[in-house]
Design a protein around this motif. Structure first.
Motif, PDB file in Angstrom:
ATOM      1  N   SER A  62      33.534  73.245 -17.115  1.00  0.00           N
ATOM      2  CA  SER A  62      32.685  74.031 -18.018  1.00  0.00           C
ATOM      3  C   SER A  62      31.322  74.330 -17.410  1.00  0.00           C
ATOM      4  O   SER A  62      30.840  73.610 -16.541  1.00  0.00           O
ATOM      5  CB  SER A  62      32.525  73.296 -19.352  1.00  0.00           C
ATOM      6  OG  SER A  62      32.125  71.964 -19.151  1.00  0.00           O
ATOM      7  N   PRO A  63      30.673  75.409 -17.907  1.00  0.00           N
ATOM      8  CA  PRO A  63      29.365  75.827 -17.389  1.00  0.00           C
ATOM      9  C   PRO A  63      28.249  75.155 -18.184  1.00  0.00           C
ATOM     10  O   PRO A  63      28.501  74.502 -19.193  1.00  0.00           O
ATOM     11  CB  PRO A  63      29.368  77.322 -17.666  1.00  0.00           C
ATOM     12  CG  PRO A  63      30.110  77.429 -18.965  1.00  0.00           C
ATOM     13  CD  PRO A  63      31.158  76.342 -18.953  1.00  0.00           C
ATOM     14  N   ALA A 108      29.466  70.446 -16.759  1.00  0.00           N
ATOM     15  CA  ALA A 108      28.417  70.888 -15.830  1.00  0.00           C
ATOM     16  C   ALA A 108      27.340  69.812 -15.756  1.00  0.00           C
ATOM     17  O   ALA A 108      26.989  69.211 -16.775  1.00  0.00           O
ATOM     18  CB  ALA A 108      27.803  72.201 -16.311  1.00  0.00           C
ATOM     19  N   GLY A 139      32.574  79.870 -15.746  1.00  0.00           N
ATOM     20  CA  GLY A 139      31.471  79.692 -14.805  1.00  0.00           C
ATOM     21  C   GLY A 139      31.387  80.913 -13.918  1.00  0.00           C
ATOM     22  O   GLY A 139      31.801  82.016 -14.308  1.00  0.00           O
TER      23      GLY A 139
HETATM   24  P1  NAD Z   1      28.919  77.570 -12.001  1.00  0.00           P
HETATM   25  O1  NAD Z   1      30.050  78.376 -11.478  1.00  0.00           O
HETATM   26  O2  NAD Z   1      27.827  77.206 -11.060  1.00  0.00           O
HETATM   27  O3  NAD Z   1      29.448  76.195 -12.592  1.00  0.00           O
HETATM   28  C1  NAD Z   1      30.489  76.167 -13.560  1.00  0.00           C
HETATM   29  C2  NAD Z   1      31.223  74.869 -13.423  1.00  0.00           C
HETATM   30  O4  NAD Z   1      31.914  74.860 -12.175  1.00  0.00           O
HETATM   31  C3  NAD Z   1      30.308  73.636 -13.415  1.00  0.00           C
HETATM   32  O5  NAD Z   1      30.945  72.582 -14.096  1.00  0.00           O
HETATM   33  C4  NAD Z   1      30.187  73.355 -11.940  1.00  0.00           C
HETATM   34  O6  NAD Z   1      29.879  71.997 -11.669  1.00  0.00           O
HETATM   35  C5  NAD Z   1      31.583  73.690 -11.475  1.00  0.00           C
HETATM   36  N1  NAD Z   1      31.672  73.944 -10.035  1.00  0.00           N
HETATM   37  C6  NAD Z   1      30.722  74.332  -9.174  1.00  0.00           C
HETATM   38  N2  NAD Z   1      31.221  74.410  -7.929  1.00  0.00           N
HETATM   39  C7  NAD Z   1      32.518  74.060  -8.012  1.00  0.00           C
HETATM   40  C8  NAD Z   1      33.580  73.951  -7.080  1.00  0.00           C
HETATM   41  N3  NAD Z   1      33.393  74.217  -5.791  1.00  0.00           N
HETATM   42  N4  NAD Z   1      34.788  73.573  -7.541  1.00  0.00           N
HETATM   43  C9  NAD Z   1      34.987  73.334  -8.846  1.00  0.00           C
HETATM   44  N5  NAD Z   1      34.025  73.400  -9.779  1.00  0.00           N
HETATM   45  C10 NAD Z   1      32.812  73.777  -9.364  1.00  0.00           C
HETATM   46  O7  NAD Z   1      28.352  78.339 -13.277  1.00  0.00           O
HETATM   47  P2  NAD Z   1      27.137  77.944 -14.230  1.00  0.00           P
HETATM   48  O8  NAD Z   1      25.856  78.171 -13.495  1.00  0.00           O
HETATM   49  O9  NAD Z   1      27.359  76.628 -14.870  1.00  0.00           O
HETATM   50  O10 NAD Z   1      27.299  79.037 -15.354  1.00  0.00           O
HETATM   51  C11 NAD Z   1      26.869  80.343 -15.166  1.00  0.00           C
HETATM   52  C12 NAD Z   1      28.001  81.255 -14.801  1.00  0.00           C
HETATM   53  O11 NAD Z   1      29.021  81.157 -15.788  1.00  0.00           O
HETATM   54  C13 NAD Z   1      27.594  82.698 -14.781  1.00  0.00           C
HETATM   55  O12 NAD Z   1      28.218  83.340 -13.707  1.00  0.00           O
HETATM   56  C14 NAD Z   1      28.118  83.229 -16.107  1.00  0.00           C
HETATM   57  O13 NAD Z   1      28.353  84.614 -16.138  1.00  0.00           O
HETATM   58  C15 NAD Z   1      29.372  82.444 -16.254  1.00  0.00           C
HETATM   59  N6  NAD Z   1      29.804  82.363 -17.637  1.00  0.00           N
HETATM   60  C16 NAD Z   1      30.824  83.172 -18.028  1.00  0.00           C
HETATM   61  C17 NAD Z   1      31.253  83.159 -19.344  1.00  0.00           C
HETATM   62  C18 NAD Z   1      32.374  84.056 -19.812  1.00  0.00           C
HETATM   63  O14 NAD Z   1      32.875  83.855 -20.902  1.00  0.00           O
HETATM   64  N7  NAD Z   1      32.781  85.022 -19.004  1.00  0.00           N
HETATM   65  C19 NAD Z   1      30.643  82.307 -20.259  1.00  0.00           C
HETATM   66  C20 NAD Z   1      29.616  81.472 -19.822  1.00  0.00           C
HETATM   67  C21 NAD Z   1      29.204  81.512 -18.497  1.00  0.00           C
END
Ligand code: NAD
Length: 545
Positions: A191-192, A218, A269
């Motif tokens: 999750s993000p 996250a 994310g």
């Molecule tokens: P992020 O991609 O940095 O992180 C999301 C999750 O992925 C976190 O739990 C993080 O620890 C994990 N992660 C990071 N690197 C990883 C890897 N190599 N392998 C597996 N997991 C990994 O995103 P964020 O900063 O938490 O959230 C913002 C992003 O999320 C933006 O791009 C936003 O547009 C997107 N988002 C999309 C929606 C949607 O419904 N489309 C909703 C909310 C957020």
């Protein structure tokens, strides 16, 4: 001990959206929340890993801080090692044996109880954790951590019932049934930081459908994630059904994605992270026992396009609310705006006037409309884009960045004359809105430019009073957004009302909090039962004349 199922066709209570509380001065919810904010700020929570219902403390920890006062530590969370991740997988697989065999109504009861706990005893805690840990204003916390999560839980129970009720036709002498099995293996939920509700939904939606889950929250939403786990426990979720595994993302994923029992990924994310996980799954495809279901809602470059017939006041409000609420850190946040020349000066002046009024600071001061961005990495990224705009475009308002106490970025309005400028294409994920002013006569061309400008297709809005313009934009931008708004800002989707998700680089568009999403967590078994079996291989046509 064998437990009999109830002899009844049971129905879950009909889902209704949780009302959004006002938190106006003098209201009881305001008093309760303010008290919880004070007590939470004096706590320093020690957040364990939770595997099979057991708390594990590794001593290797990360810190959760207030983004608007980064010297203030709210919690320390223990980081999982690869061994712990494997233990979480094993616990999920063990719990699955019983959980998958529960009558679905009992699984739904756990989720419905979680919703009820959140609307009552847990609400102020989850809202306070979201305000302090993720820097949301009270309203942004209420619509996310409280209302959206309650809605996810209630509506999902109803959608599960709809799915299970969907049964095939029968011919005489037989009974056809569809069994909606949970997937064979475990689900990886990632999750993000930006929505507390998403963490609660990504982990619980597969569980509701009979799956067990390894959940990696996250790191910047750890406190709210931990309290969600406590709510699951209080609601009677059996140990091992959802396993809470804080850790370095790449380390956790490395173990999970190489497990032959991986049955699905439920991700929200950034696009880059989802694509990297998909790639790893592709490379390992021959090693899995089943084809993992990949569900990912990812980035956006959400637009507002105004037609010359649009109301400038409405466009300006949509820019301010859609672009700057929660510091622009919504996947749906408006970040590129197309305005006709004839409306531009009024739209610009109204927008700037509102931006000058905006108060930014500590969310415990309820007069603030904005707070800090989530962390140093986000601050540096956003500041980098603003620095770029200072050279390559015009910063009309804002542009200031200060991370001395908290990660503060002023709401920023930029004008460019180049519709393919970086800031019109790339996701910034901060309070930065870039505008492109088009000649009124080029409405049709501008729709085409918009459609091909960015790889994303999450949300978008058209503003127009002429119906023909609304029709044209709706048709021309059919594939440019999974959530399309007419004369409204492109944020604020409500579960049960505007199912949410986008296509292209924005995700698999399985629409969080909808039936479509839940169907991804089941594998259907068709059962045909013939009541009186044939005992002769010959068909009537084979008889002699
Ligand atoms: P992020 O991609 O940095 O992180 C999301 C999750 O992925 C976190 O739990 C993080 O620890 C994990 N992660 C990071 N690197 C990883 C890897 N190599 N392998 C597996 N997991 C990994 O995103 P964020 O900063 O938490 O959230 C913002 C992003 O999320 C933006 O791009 C936003 O547009 C997107 N988002 C999309 C929606 C949607 O419904 N489309 C909703 C909310 C957020």
């Amino acid at each position: 001990m064998s437990i009999a199922s109830l002899s009844a066709v049971r129905r879950v209570p009909a889902a209704v959206n949780e009302p959004v509380k006002s938190y106006a001065p003098g209201s009881p919810e305001r008093a309760e929340l303010k008290a919880r904010l004070i007590s939470m700020a004096t706590e320093r929570v020690d957040i364990p890993i939770i595997i099979g219902g057991k708390e594990i403390r590794t001593g290797k920890t990360g810190r959760s801080v207030m983004p608007f006062d980064h010297g203030h530590v709210l919690a320390d969370y223990h980081l999982a090692s690869p061994e712990h991740v494997q233990q979480a997988i094993d616990a999920a697989l063990a719990a699955r044996k019983e959980w998958a065999n529960w009558p679905w109504e009992d699984r739904a009861a756990v989720i419905l109880k979680a919703a009820e706990l959140l609307t009552t005893t847990w609400k102020s805690t989850l809202n306070a954790a979201t305000m302090l840990g993720q820097a949301k204003t009270v309203y942004q916390a209420e619509i996310d951590a409280a209302c959206e999560l309650i809605d996810f839980w209630r509506f999902n129970a109803q959608y599960a019932q709809d799915i299970y009720s969907d049964q095939p036709a029968n011919s005489p002498g037989m009974w056809n049934q569809l069994e909606y099995r949970g997937l064979e293996g475990f689900i990886y939920a990632v999750s993000p930081f930006n929505f507390t509700a998403i963490g609660g939904n990504l982990s619980s939606a597969p569980a509701l459908m009979g799956n067990t889950v390894v959940w990696k929250p996250a790191s910047t939403a750890m406190l709210s994630g931990y309290y969600i786990m406590k709510i699951f426990e209080a609601a009677g979720m059996p140990p091992g059904v959802i396993n809470f595994v804080p850790g370095h993302a790449a380390d956790v994923s490395n173990v999970v994605l190489h497990s032959p029992d991986l049955a699905g990924i439920h991700f929200t994310g950034s696009t880059a992270v989802f694509q990297s996980m998909w790639k790893t799954v592709g490379e390992n495809i021959a090693n899995y026992k089943t084809y993992p279901r990949l569900v990912g809602e990812t980035g956006g470059k959400d637009f507002i396009i105004a037609h010359p017939s649009a109301d400038p006041a409405a466009i300006a409000v949509a820019i301010v609310r859609g672009g700057f609420e929660y510091q622009g850190q919504k996947c749906s946040a408006a970040s590129r705006v197309y305005v006709p020349q004839s409306l531009w000066s009024e739209v610009r002046d109204r927008t700037i006037a509102m931006m000058r009024e905006i108060k930014m600071g500590d969310p415990r001061d309820f007069r603030n409309f904005m707070s800090a961005v989530i962390d140093k990495k986000a601050f540096d990224r956003i500041a980098g884009y603003i620095g770029d705009a200072k050279k390559g475009a015009k910063v009309l308002q804002g542009g200031g960045c200060d991370d001395s106490k908290g990660y503060f970025v002023e709401p920023t309005l930029i004008e460019t004359t180049d519709p393919s400028y970086r800031l019109m294409c790339e996701e910034i994920f901060g309070p930065v809105v870039t505008t492109y002013v088009y000649p009124d006569a080029k409405w049709h061309e501008t729709l085409e430019i918009l459609d091909r400008t960015s790889p994303y297709a999450l949300t978008g809005a058209v503003f127009a009073t002429e119906r023909s313009a609304v029709r044209e934009a709706t048709s021309a931008l059919r594939n440019a957004a999974g959530n399309f708004y007419i004369n409204d800002k492109p944020t604020g989707a409500v579960v049960g009302q505007q199912p949410f998700g986008g296509a292209r680089a924005s995700g698999t568009n399985d629409k969080a909090g909808s039936k479509s999403n839940l169907t991804r967590w089941v594998s259907t078994r068709t059962i045909k039962e013939t009541f009186v079996s044939a005992t002769d291989y010959k068909y009537p046509f084979m008889a002699g004349e």
